[in-house]
Design a protein around this motif. Structure first.
Motif, short mmCIF file in Angstrom:
data_model
loop_
_atom_site.label_atom_id
_atom_site.label_comp_id
_atom_site.label_asym_id
_atom_site.label_seq_id
_atom_site.Cartn_x
_atom_site.Cartn_y
_atom_site.Cartn_z
N GLU A 32 0.82 -1.10 -0.02
CA GLU A 32 0.09 0.10 -0.15
C GLU A 32 0.89 1.33 -0.06
O GLU A 32 0.49 2.29 -0.53
CB GLU A 32 -0.97 0.09 1.21
CG GLU A 32 -1.93 -1.21 1.05
CD GLU A 32 -2.27 -1.67 2.46
OE1 GLU A 32 -1.95 -0.90 3.46
OE2 GLU A 32 -3.26 -2.42 2.75
N SER A 36 6.05 -0.04 2.96
CA SER A 36 6.06 -1.42 2.63
C SER A 36 6.85 -1.73 1.38
O SER A 36 7.45 -2.64 1.03
CB SER A 36 4.75 -1.79 2.61
OG SER A 36 4.04 -1.43 3.91
N SER A 100 1.84 7.27 5.58
CA SER A 100 1.64 5.57 5.81
C SER A 100 0.44 5.18 5.55
O SER A 100 -0.62 5.83 5.48
CB SER A 100 2.45 5.07 6.97
OG SER A 100 1.71 5.45 7.95
N SER A 101 0.42 3.90 5.54
CA SER A 101 -1.14 3.26 5.15
C SER A 101 -1.92 3.40 6.40
O SER A 101 -1.37 3.62 7.52
CB SER A 101 -1.03 1.77 4.72
OG SER A 101 -0.39 1.09 6.02
N LYS A 102 -3.29 2.92 6.22
CA LYS A 102 -4.05 3.36 7.48
C LYS A 102 -3.91 2.20 8.43
O LYS A 102 -4.34 2.22 9.73
CB LYS A 102 -5.37 3.22 6.93
CG LYS A 102 -5.98 4.40 5.98
CD LYS A 102 -7.23 4.38 5.43
CE LYS A 102 -7.43 5.73 4.55
NZ LYS A 102 -8.52 5.29 3.79
N ARG A 103 -3.18 0.94 7.95
CA ARG A 103 -3.08 -0.18 8.87
C ARG A 103 -1.90 0.11 9.95
O ARG A 103 -1.77 -0.58 10.63
CB ARG A 103 -2.77 -1.39 8.11
CG ARG A 103 -3.97 -1.83 7.41
CD ARG A 103 -3.98 -2.89 6.89
NE ARG A 103 -2.85 -3.50 6.15
CZ ARG A 103 -2.32 -4.30 5.52
NH1 ARG A 103 -2.79 -5.44 5.79
NH2 ARG A 103 -1.22 -4.39 4.86
N THR A 104 -1.05 1.23 9.70
CA THR A 104 0.06 1.42 10.38
C THR A 104 -0.39 2.26 11.84
O THR A 104 -1.11 3.14 11.72
CB THR A 104 0.81 2.39 9.60
OG1 THR A 104 1.36 2.10 8.54
CG2 THR A 104 2.15 2.63 10.50
N LYS A 105 -0.06 1.36 12.73
CA LYS A 105 -0.84 2.29 14.40
C LYS A 105 0.23 2.87 15.02
O LYS A 105 -0.15 3.64 15.90
CB LYS A 105 -1.23 0.83 14.93
CG LYS A 105 -2.26 0.23 14.20
CD LYS A 105 -2.81 -1.05 15.19
CE LYS A 105 -3.90 -1.89 14.62
NZ LYS A 105 -4.51 -1.79 13.56
#
Length: 118
Positions: A32, A36, A100-105
């Motif tokens: 994404e 990554s 960054s992607s939305k999954r990066t917390k």
């Protein structure tokens, strides 16, 4: 007999390198964000190309019977420049505040270096 074994190992290395390089290319397309994608390019593509060149190196030893120093230098060059270039791409993207992607917390670098550029 030994030459056939060395050529067989070379063939296995070339096939493995091709598969890993293909997976790296798929990772570049499917992942994404730049972080990554750079990881896929830096790790998998480096391993894939090193396996390919190592297979060619062993093929020349088995088939022709001599050591090609240019291939050894190529393996060393890829070993150094592949991960280094992906690291610098990630560093530049972070300095430019690339999202960054939305999954990066969690952002580890932001907490470690609050007022400095890396």
């Amino acid at each position: 007999m030994i030459a056939k074994i060395v050529i067989s190992i070379a063939l296995i290395l070339v096939v493995l390198g091709s598969i890993i390089s293909a997976l790296a290319a798929i990772g570049l397309l499917r992942l994404e964000d730049v972080y990554s994608r750079s990881h896929a390019a830096g790790k998998a593509a480096t391993l894939g190309s090193m396996l390919l060149i190592s297979g060619v190196f062993l093929f020349f030893i088995g088939e022709e019977g001599y050591v090609n120093m240019q291939l050894l230098i190529g393996i060393l060059f890829i070993l150094i420049t592949g991960p280094l270039s992906s690291h610098l791409i990630i560093k530049a993207a972070y300095n430019l505040n690339t999202p960054s992607s939305k999954r990066t917390k969690y952002d580890d670098i932001k907490d470690d270096l609050p007022n400095t550029k890396i």
